[in-house]
Motif scaffolding. Sequence first.
Motif, short mmCIF file in Angstrom:
data_model
loop_
_atom_site.label_atom_id
_atom_site.label_comp_id
_atom_site.label_asym_id
_atom_site.label_seq_id
_atom_site.Cartn_x
_atom_site.Cartn_y
_atom_site.Cartn_z
N ASP A 116 -7.28 13.25 3.42
CA ASP A 116 -7.16 11.94 2.77
C ASP A 116 -5.83 11.82 2.02
N ALA A 137 -2.93 9.18 2.92
CA ALA A 137 -2.43 8.25 1.91
C ALA A 137 -0.91 8.31 1.79
N ARG A 138 -0.36 9.53 1.90
CA ARG A 138 1.09 9.67 1.80
C ARG A 138 1.80 9.07 3.02
N ARG A 173 0.74 6.52 4.78
CA ARG A 173 0.71 5.06 4.59
C ARG A 173 1.72 4.64 3.52
N GLU A 174 1.85 5.45 2.46
CA GLU A 174 2.79 5.14 1.39
C GLU A 174 4.22 5.08 1.91
N LEU A 175 4.51 5.91 2.92
CA LEU A 175 5.86 5.94 3.49
C LEU A 175 6.04 4.94 4.64
N GLY A 176 5.05 4.08 4.84
CA GLY A 176 5.18 3.04 5.84
C GLY A 176 4.55 3.37 7.18
N LYS A 212 1.23 4.59 9.83
CA LYS A 212 -0.13 4.14 10.08
C LYS A 212 -0.99 5.34 10.48
#
Length: 234
Positions: free
Chosen positions: A26, A30-31, A33-36, A38
């Motif tokens: 998880d 999350a990281r 997604r944080e960096l753009g 998917k």
Amino acid sequence: TACTLWRENQLNGGYAPKGGFQTLADVLGARIRELGGKVHPRTEVHRIRVANGAICGVETRAMLRGFGEDRSISCQTVIGAGAAPHLFFDLIGRDHLPEDYVRRLETAEFSFSGAVVFLGLKTNLQDRLKYHGCHWYIHDPRLVVMDRWLENDYIDAHLFDADGPFYVAMPTGYDPTMAPPGKSTAVLILPSVYKPREFWKEHKERLGDIAVDRLDRWVPGIRAQVELRNVATS
């Protein structure tokens, strides 16, 4: 290094993240997604596309019907963490590989494998044990017997023996919140050998039965306490 790992797991019980190992996935997701990026859960890559000797994309599909759609994703780089034969022969295809590399893969010796069985129990397994932590169970501790279980041919011939060895870890021993009060989880690992996906589709649940049989020999009556079971191979 091996002695230190053995000591930490066998004598000190090892270590595990609170909330289970899914928490690590998880955090990684999350990281990304944080960096753009998917993340596509419950999705598998079933083909890596190649054009002019270079990767140009991947084909994906949902692992469960009704939980996603087939996708074609263009890319120039793929990082694969699976078994080499599956990655290169099944996903990429022999036609896209140099002949000498194909020969290397075909003659390579596979490393030891393992079958992993995840159990949800209606009782607290650690309450039934004298020692807490992780355990290796070997029905015959003679060195000559233990050595045989390090040979691929022997493991293959005795894969479904009810009295074979297994390793058991109990995640709820680290974090009791991972199961309802009075219940527990257990992770069993059985020595195994590399088998194609078709073999495990047919025999995976049979190996799960064998794993529970082995645990029941060690902790009599635990079979009746199994509430959930999931089998995976590695």
